[in-house]
Design an enzyme around this catalytic site. Structure first.
Site, PDB file in Angstrom:
ATOM      1  N   GLU A  35     -18.564  11.791 121.613  1.00 31.73           N
ATOM      2  CA  GLU A  35     -19.169  10.779 123.236  1.00 31.73           C
ATOM      3  C   GLU A  35     -18.055   9.413 123.402  1.00 31.73           C
ATOM      4  O   GLU A  35     -17.728   9.034 122.456  1.00 31.73           O
ATOM      5  CB  GLU A  35     -20.575  10.502 122.189  1.00 31.73           C
ATOM      6  CG  GLU A  35     -21.457   9.800 122.454  1.00 31.73           C
ATOM      7  CD  GLU A  35     -22.799   8.921 122.165  1.00 31.73           C
ATOM      8  OE1 GLU A  35     -23.198   9.292 120.978  1.00 31.73           O
ATOM      9  OE2 GLU A  35     -23.608   8.231 123.420  1.00 31.73           O
ATOM     10  N   ARG A 278     -17.798  13.884 105.463  1.00 27.65           N
ATOM     11  CA  ARG A 278     -17.125  13.381 106.522  1.00 27.65           C
ATOM     12  C   ARG A 278     -16.303  12.379 105.926  1.00 27.65           C
ATOM     13  O   ARG A 278     -15.858  12.568 104.231  1.00 27.65           O
ATOM     14  CB  ARG A 278     -18.216  11.913 107.634  1.00 27.65           C
ATOM     15  CG  ARG A 278     -18.993  11.336 107.092  1.00 27.65           C
ATOM     16  CD  ARG A 278     -19.531  10.610 107.462  1.00 27.65           C
ATOM     17  NE  ARG A 278     -20.333  10.487 108.837  1.00 27.65           N
ATOM     18  CZ  ARG A 278     -20.484  10.421 110.054  1.00 27.65           C
ATOM     19  NH1 ARG A 278     -18.839   9.103 109.687  1.00 27.65           N
ATOM     20  NH2 ARG A 278     -20.342  11.286 110.989  1.00 27.65           N
ATOM     21  N   LYS A 288     -18.699   3.374 115.714  1.00 27.33           N
ATOM     22  CA  LYS A 288     -18.374   3.024 115.886  1.00 27.33           C
ATOM     23  C   LYS A 288     -18.982   2.008 116.324  1.00 27.33           C
ATOM     24  O   LYS A 288     -18.878   0.890 117.562  1.00 27.33           O
ATOM     25  CB  LYS A 288     -18.578   3.629 117.138  1.00 27.33           C
ATOM     26  CG  LYS A 288     -17.534   5.026 117.542  1.00 27.33           C
ATOM     27  CD  LYS A 288     -17.304   5.678 118.560  1.00 27.33           C
ATOM     28  CE  LYS A 288     -18.539   6.640 118.541  1.00 27.33           C
ATOM     29  NZ  LYS A 288     -18.727   8.164 119.201  1.00 27.33           N
TER      30      LYS A 288
HETATM   31  P1  ATP Z   1     -19.632   7.538 114.322  1.00 26.54           P
HETATM   32  O1  ATP Z   1     -20.626   6.736 113.868  1.00 26.54           O
HETATM   33  O2  ATP Z   1     -18.700   6.604 113.873  1.00 26.54           O
HETATM   34  O3  ATP Z   1     -20.005   6.395 115.384  1.00 26.54           O
HETATM   35  P2  ATP Z   1     -20.359   9.656 115.857  1.00 26.54           P
HETATM   36  O4  ATP Z   1     -20.421  10.719 114.837  1.00 26.54           O
HETATM   37  O5  ATP Z   1     -21.307   9.320 116.104  1.00 26.54           O
HETATM   38  O6  ATP Z   1     -19.165   8.417 114.891  1.00 26.54           O
HETATM   39  P3  ATP Z   1     -18.959  11.376 117.430  1.00 26.54           P
HETATM   40  O7  ATP Z   1     -18.716  10.711 118.905  1.00 26.54           O
HETATM   41  O8  ATP Z   1     -20.375  11.875 117.951  1.00 26.54           O
HETATM   42  O9  ATP Z   1     -19.227   9.694 116.615  1.00 26.54           O
HETATM   43  O10 ATP Z   1     -18.600  11.996 116.748  1.00 26.54           O
HETATM   44  C1  ATP Z   1     -17.363  12.718 117.517  1.00 26.54           C
HETATM   45  C2  ATP Z   1     -16.942  14.388 116.548  1.00 26.54           C
HETATM   46  O11 ATP Z   1     -15.993  13.163 115.543  1.00 26.54           O
HETATM   47  C3  ATP Z   1     -18.497  14.939 115.590  1.00 26.54           C
HETATM   48  O12 ATP Z   1     -18.055  15.935 115.575  1.00 26.54           O
HETATM   49  C4  ATP Z   1     -18.167  14.428 114.285  1.00 26.54           C
HETATM   50  O13 ATP Z   1     -18.848  14.978 112.997  1.00 26.54           O
HETATM   51  C5  ATP Z   1     -16.925  13.595 114.112  1.00 26.54           C
HETATM   52  N1  ATP Z   1     -17.049  12.475 113.304  1.00 26.54           N
HETATM   53  C6  ATP Z   1     -17.134  11.361 113.871  1.00 26.54           C
HETATM   54  N2  ATP Z   1     -17.010  10.761 112.071  1.00 26.54           N
HETATM   55  C7  ATP Z   1     -16.639  11.599 111.446  1.00 26.54           C
HETATM   56  C8  ATP Z   1     -15.960  10.720 109.680  1.00 26.54           C
HETATM   57  N3  ATP Z   1     -16.019   9.820 109.717  1.00 26.54           N
HETATM   58  N4  ATP Z   1     -15.275  11.561 110.016  1.00 26.54           N
HETATM   59  C9  ATP Z   1     -15.452  13.627 109.927  1.00 26.54           C
HETATM   60  N5  ATP Z   1     -15.601  13.491 111.129  1.00 26.54           N
HETATM   61  C10 ATP Z   1     -16.013  12.353 112.414  1.00 26.54           C
HETATM   62 MG    MG Z   2     -22.525  10.314 117.809  1.00 24.38          MG
END
Ligand code: ATP
Ligand code: MG
Length: 571
Positions: A35, A278, A288
């Site tokens: 995102e 994760r 984020k």
């Molecule tokens: P955050 O919770 O850190 O804000 P998010 O999951 O909302 O992160 P996205 O931009 O939606 O962030 O994530 C993009 C991709 O990265 C998704 O497929 C998500 O599952 C993966 N991802 C995000 N954080 C992790 C992590 N800590 N370990 C592995 N994969 C991750």
């Molecule tokens: Mg997300």
């Protein structure tokens, strides 16, 4: 790394099986769907390595899809930097793309299609508009142990629902007044399966589409549609989405019924989702939202502050893409949540830099040493650029009899086993000569201002003519030609293993007050012309990188990437 351990993980086996059984139509397609509401961090890097890595391994494609279905918080600045960081990690998206660029998709470009699909669900009696408040819905939805109650709108006619949905789209209602629900199963033990919201009203401008829409699809509806219509075969995400998988499959089934699933080489492509744990790292936060808070409240200098767990922060810190990929590989892909030690990442960085970084000399806390019997102007010292790599060649450094050394390399009254500089004791000035300190001069405050001594004129190059041993070797910078520099020494941003242990409102109290220390000293002349982003080993001191933003040829700035040694050993 051994083929049989972390690299043959369950997701790889899952894809292998589908390939073998002909379910991919001849091409594995994955996607990385960030995102654009922040910069990517080391957790995302793990997903990047997996999504792009699997596509590479199976000779397929990985799409970069900006999941920009949530109209708030998104921006092009984030989008551009996400692309930059993925490229820097060593990956490139490929595939058709949705217009501008091969392999690149904006989920928001599918809003029209998603809307049409939602209308089709309504026509088929598989979705309905509902105006229960959130609190009321909680009540209706109930708890997993007992079936919920149907919304009073559940059996409204498709005609009525279609009219309502169009009114929602046309802006007739306020946020939250109505929503569109999938009509699934109010008795399911999986709460996500109980008539979930698939469209909601949000009167918020979208960063690309402006005010075109005031209804936006929910992730659980949008994501399977994006995957399916892009022809993704394997959709990997983090474990928290496992309970959403039945809903993912439900949406894909509906697309199948509508005849919308793409066909490749005669094979209908049915995208599938699987989940992995994760990546969590101790002594930092990764969400984020919290990283943004650190930035906006000025606790760090920006998303690329070298203490941040962001990819751009790590780049600025001097970490290498190879080390980050190696770290992700070593952490492995599993279904068990765990925490990784930042020391493993540092170890990976050190391993790579030890092989590749050019050696240089820098003095971070300088004190002057005068060779009293030096005569005849400057000579040149020749030192290898990298003793582990002969092809890196040698460098020449002037030595004019007056040098800077690090204060910690001198003791007026040496402790036992202190083999560095001290009155009456011989040391080697790296690559130059053997020097014997005679005395030091102090300033009014009693601090050592200058160290004096003599050199053994038969030791040019650093070794004694009579073969006597000298224990200590000290790095130095010639005072006449050395260049003043700033050194930024970074440490962990938090002192607590889990900064969130008291909840997300309390994490700031665990910030490390000493996570940045600035030193001013000297570097050998060659370093004045380093390229921003260039990495070095400062002999006996650590690995450093020329700061990509603040390094100027006249006033060099170096960030400490990682110290030279650590007791850490990977298991
Ligand atoms: P955050 O919770 O850190 O804000 P998010 O999951 O909302 O992160 P996205 O931009 O939606 O962030 O994530 C993009 C991709 O990265 C998704 O497929 C998500 O599952 C993966 N991802 C995000 N954080 C992790 C992590 N800590 N370990 C592995 N994969 C991750
Ligand atoms: Mg997300």
């Amino acid at each position: 790394m051994n083929e049989s351990d972390t690299s043959r993980h369950f997701l790889r086996q899952w894809i292998e099986k589908d390939v073998a059984e002909g379910r991919t139509g001849g091409k594995v397609v994955t996607r990385f769907p960030p995102e654009p509401n922040g910069y990517i961090h080391i957790g995302h890097a793990k997903a990047v390595c997996l999504d792009f890595g699997m596509a590479e391994l199976f000779g397929g494609e990985c799409h970069l899809r900006l999941d920009d279905t949530n109209p708030t918080k998104e921006s092009d600045e984030y989008a551009e930097n996400i692309k930059k960081d993925i490229r820097w990690l060593g990956f490139q998206w490929s595939g058709e793309g949705d217009g501008k660029e091969p392999g690149f998709y904006n989920a928001s470009n599918m809003f029209d299609k998603m809307y049409d699909i939602a209308e089709e669900l309504i026509r088929r009696g598989q979705a309905y508009c509902c105006n229960l408040t959130q609190d009321e819905w909680k009540e209706y939805r109930g708890v997993p142990e007992r079936p919920g109650r149907p919304s009073p709108s559940r059996d409204t006619s498709p005609e009525r629902n279609l009219a309502l949905f169009r009114e929602m789209r046309d802006g007739k209602y306020a946020d939250g007044e109505w929503c569109l629900r999938a009509k699934i199963d109010m008795a399911s033990p999986n709460i996500h399966f109980r008539d979930p919201v698939i469209y909601r009203i949000r009167h918020v401008a979208h960063y690309h589409l402006g005010d075109k829409w005031c209804v936006y699809p929910m992730y659980d509806f949008a994501h399977p549609i994006e995957d399916a219509l892009e022809g993704v075969t394997h959709s990997m995400c983090t474990l928290e989405f496992e309970v959403h998988r039945p809903l993912y499959d439900w949406v894909v089934d509906r697309l199948d019924e509508m005849g919308l699933l793409p066909v490749r080489n005669g094979v209908k492509l049915r995208t599938q989702q699987r989940e992995f744990a994760r990546l969590n790292i101790t002594y930092t936060v990764m969400s984020k939202r919290l990283l943004l808070q650190l930035v906006t409240e000025g606790h760090v200098s920006g998303w690329d502050d070298p203490r941040m767990p962001t990819v751009c922060g790590m780049r600025r810190r001097g970490y290498t893409p190879g080390a980050i990929r190696e770290f992700c590989e070593r952490v492995g892909v599993t279904k068990v949540e765990s925490e990784s030690d930042p020391a493993l990442l540092e170890w990976c960085v050190r391993e790579e830099l030890n092989q590749k970084a050019l050696r240089r000399m820098a003095v971070l806390d300088p004190v002057k040493v005068v060779v009293d019997n030096w005569q005849g102007g400057a000579r040149e010292v020749e030192l290898p650029n990298n003793p582990l790599d002969e092809s890196a060649g040698v460098r020449k450094i002037p030595f004019g009899g007056t040098v800077w050394i690090d204060r910690a390399d001198f003791m007026e009254v040496p402790e036992k086993k202190f083999f560095r500089m001290a009155p009456g004791q011989e040391v080697r000035l790296r690559g130059a000569c053997i020097f014997k300190c005679t005395h030091c001069v102090k300033d009014e405050s009693g601090r050592v201002a200058e160290i004096h001594g003599t050199w053994d004129e038969a030791s040019w190059g650093g070794n004694a003519a009579d073969g006597r041993k000298v224990k200590g070797t000290i790095h130095w910078v010639d005072s006449a030609t050395g260049v003043q520099a700033e050194f930024r020494l970074y440490d962990r941003l938090f002192t607590e293993k889990d900064p969130l242990k008291d909840g997300p409102s309390e994490f700031l109290k665990y910030m490390n007050p000493d996570s940045l220390k600035i030193r001013r000293g000297y570097v050998e002349p060659l370093l004045a012309a380093a390229a921003p982003g260039e990495r070095f080993q400062f002999e006996r001191t650590g690995y450093f990188v020329a700061d990509e933003t603040d390094f100027k040829p006249g006033s060099p700035v170096f960030n400490r990437t990682v110290s030279l040694k650590d007791s850490y050993k990977p298991s």
